[in-house]
Design a protein around this motif. Structure first.
Motif, short mmCIF file in Angstrom:
data_model
loop_
_atom_site.label_atom_id
_atom_site.label_comp_id
_atom_site.label_asym_id
_atom_site.label_seq_id
_atom_site.Cartn_x
_atom_site.Cartn_y
_atom_site.Cartn_z
N VAL A 38 0.83 -1.20 0.00
CA VAL A 38 0.00 0.00 0.00
C VAL A 38 0.87 1.25 0.00
CG1 VAL A 38 -1.71 1.32 1.30
CG2 VAL A 38 -1.94 -1.17 1.10
N ALA A 39 1.93 1.24 0.79
CA ALA A 39 2.83 2.39 0.84
C ALA A 39 3.43 2.66 -0.53
CB ALA A 39 3.94 2.14 1.87
N PHE A 40 3.87 1.61 -1.21
CA PHE A 40 4.44 1.80 -2.54
C PHE A 40 3.38 2.22 -3.54
CE2 PHE A 40 8.38 -0.31 -1.26
CZ PHE A 40 9.29 0.45 -1.98
N ALA A 41 2.16 1.74 -3.39
CA ALA A 41 1.09 2.14 -4.31
C ALA A 41 0.86 3.64 -4.25
CB ALA A 41 -0.19 1.38 -3.99
N VAL A 138 1.39 16.52 11.09
CA VAL A 138 2.06 17.81 10.89
C VAL A 138 3.52 17.60 10.49
CG1 VAL A 138 2.88 19.89 12.06
CG2 VAL A 138 0.54 19.11 12.42
N VAL A 139 4.23 16.76 11.22
CA VAL A 139 5.66 16.56 10.96
C VAL A 139 5.89 15.93 9.59
CG1 VAL A 139 7.70 15.27 11.70
CG2 VAL A 139 6.29 16.44 13.39
N LEU A 140 5.12 14.91 9.26
CA LEU A 140 5.34 14.23 7.98
C LEU A 140 4.95 15.10 6.80
CD1 LEU A 140 4.21 10.60 8.86
CD2 LEU A 140 6.53 11.46 8.54
N ILE A 163 10.81 11.01 -8.70
CA ILE A 163 11.28 9.83 -7.97
C ILE A 163 11.43 10.14 -6.49
CG2 ILE A 163 13.16 8.16 -7.76
CD1 ILE A 163 13.69 8.62 -10.77
N ALA A 164 12.06 11.28 -6.20
CA ALA A 164 12.25 11.68 -4.80
C ALA A 164 10.91 11.89 -4.10
CB ALA A 164 13.09 12.95 -4.72
N ILE A 165 9.98 12.54 -4.78
CA ILE A 165 8.68 12.83 -4.18
C ILE A 165 7.87 11.56 -3.99
CG2 ILE A 165 6.50 14.05 -4.54
CD1 ILE A 165 8.20 16.18 -6.08
N THR A 170 6.05 7.25 -0.16
CA THR A 170 6.13 5.86 0.27
C THR A 170 6.64 5.76 1.70
OG1 THR A 170 6.51 5.10 -2.01
CG2 THR A 170 7.18 3.61 -0.22
N LEU A 171 7.73 6.46 1.99
CA LEU A 171 8.30 6.47 3.34
C LEU A 171 7.29 6.97 4.37
CD1 LEU A 171 10.65 6.27 5.36
CD2 LEU A 171 11.35 8.57 4.61
N ILE A 172 6.58 8.04 4.02
CA ILE A 172 5.57 8.60 4.92
C ILE A 172 4.52 7.55 5.27
CG2 ILE A 172 3.61 10.21 4.95
CD1 ILE A 172 5.50 12.18 3.44
N HIS A 173 4.10 6.77 4.29
CA HIS A 173 3.10 5.74 4.56
C HIS A 173 3.68 4.61 5.40
CE1 HIS A 173 0.61 7.79 1.58
NE2 HIS A 173 -0.38 7.03 2.00
#
Length: 244
Positions: A38-41, A138-140, A163-165, A170-173
Motif C-alpha cells: 500500500v505504501a508503494f502504491a 504535521v511533521v510528515l 522519484i524523490a517525491i 512511500t516512506l511517509i506511509h
C-alpha cells in the motif's frame, strides 16, 4: 482549465490507486500486498502522475502541497482555492468509484471494511491518540514539503524530482499507516470519509488542520532556510507552477 483538469485527474489517480490498493489488494487471500504494498502504491501514484501532468499543473494532488508551495513562494494565491476544489472533486469521484467496485465482492460491507479512511483513537489502525495523530501528520507533511521544494529547486538535478517525491510519500506511509492510516492530504481524506460517514466524517477535521499546518510550516521553513533569493519564484505569467 487544463491545470484544474490535470489536478482533478491526478488526485483521482492518487486516491483510486492508493486507497484502492488498501481496500482491494492489501489483504487479498494468500497474495495480499500488505502495508508495504500500500505504501508503494501511494508513492507510485504520485511518481507516475508527476511525469504525466507535472508540466501542466505542477502535479500537486494535495491541498497541503498547494498551500505549502504558496507559503514557499512557488505558487500564486489566486489559484489556491481552485486547485483545492479540483483536488477534492477528484478524490470524491475516486472514492465513489472505489466503493462501487469493492461492493461487487461477496461480503463487502463499507461499515466494516471501509475505504481506507483516516482516523485517530478508535478510527486509528493502531488506536493511536488524537495527539499522536496530530503530531505525526504535521511533521510528515512538513517533511514532504521540504522534499518537494528541495527536489524541484532550480539548483537540484533535473528530471529526478518525481522519484524523490514518490519515494518520500512511500516512506511517509511506511511510518504512519499504523497511526492514522496516513493522510498528509486533506483531499485524500475527504473522499473516503464522505462515503464511509460516521466516525471517519466526524474526525475529518484533523486531516485538514494537521496537513495544512504541516504544509505551511514546510513551505515557510524551506523559503527561510534554503531558498535561493537571487532567483525569482516560479509564479509569473502562465508557466506551470511546478512541484515536479
Amino acid at each position: 482549465m487544463r491545470k484544474f483538469s490535470a489536478e482533478l485527474i491526478g488526485t483521482f489517480w492518487l486516491v483510486f490507486g492508493g486507497c484502492g490498493s488498501a481496500v482491494i489488494a492489501a489483504a487479498f487471500p494468500g497474495v495480499g500486498i500488505g502495508l508495504l504494498g500500500v505504501a508503494f502504491a501511494f508513492g507510485l501514484t504520485v511518481l507516475t502522475m508527476a511525469y504525466a501532468i507535472g508540466h501542466i499543473s505542477g502535479c500537486h494532488l494535495n491541498p497541503a502541497v498547494t498551500l505549502g508551495l504558496w507559503a514557499g513562494g512557488r505558487f500564486p494565491a489566486k489559484d489556491v482555492l481552485p486547485y483545492w476544489a479540483a483536488q477534492v472533486i477528484g478524490a470524491v469521484l475516486a472514492a465513489g468509484l472505489l466503493m462501487y467496485i469493492a461492493s461487487g465482492a461477496p461480503g463487502y460491507d463499507i461499515a466494516a471494511n471501509g475505504l481506507a479512511q483516516n482516523g485517530y483513537g478508535d478510527g486509528s489502525p493502531g488506536h493511536y491518540s488524537l495527539e499522536s495523530g496530530l503530531v505525526c501528520e504535521v511533521v510528515l507533511t512538513a517533511g514532504f514539503l521540504l522534499v518537494i521544494l528541495g527536489s524541484t529547486d532550480n539548483r537540484a538535478p533535473t528530471g529526478f524530482a518525481p522519484i524523490a517525491i514518490g519515494l518520500a510519500l512511500t516512506l511517509i506511509h511506511l511510518i504512519s499507516i499504523p497511526v492514522t492510516n496516513t493522510s498528509v492530504n486533506p483531499a485524500r481524506s475527504t473522499g473516503p470519509a464522505l462515503f464511509v460517514g460516521g466516525l471517519a466524517l466526524h474526525q475529518l477535521w484533523l486531516f485538514w488542520v494537521a496537513p495544512l499546518a504541516g504544509g505551511a510550516i514546510g513551505g515557510v521553513a524551506y523559503r527561510m532556510l534554503f531558498a535561493d533569493t537571487e532567483k525569482r519564484p516560479d509564479i509569473e505569467g502562465d508557466r506551470p507552477t511546478h512541484t515536479v
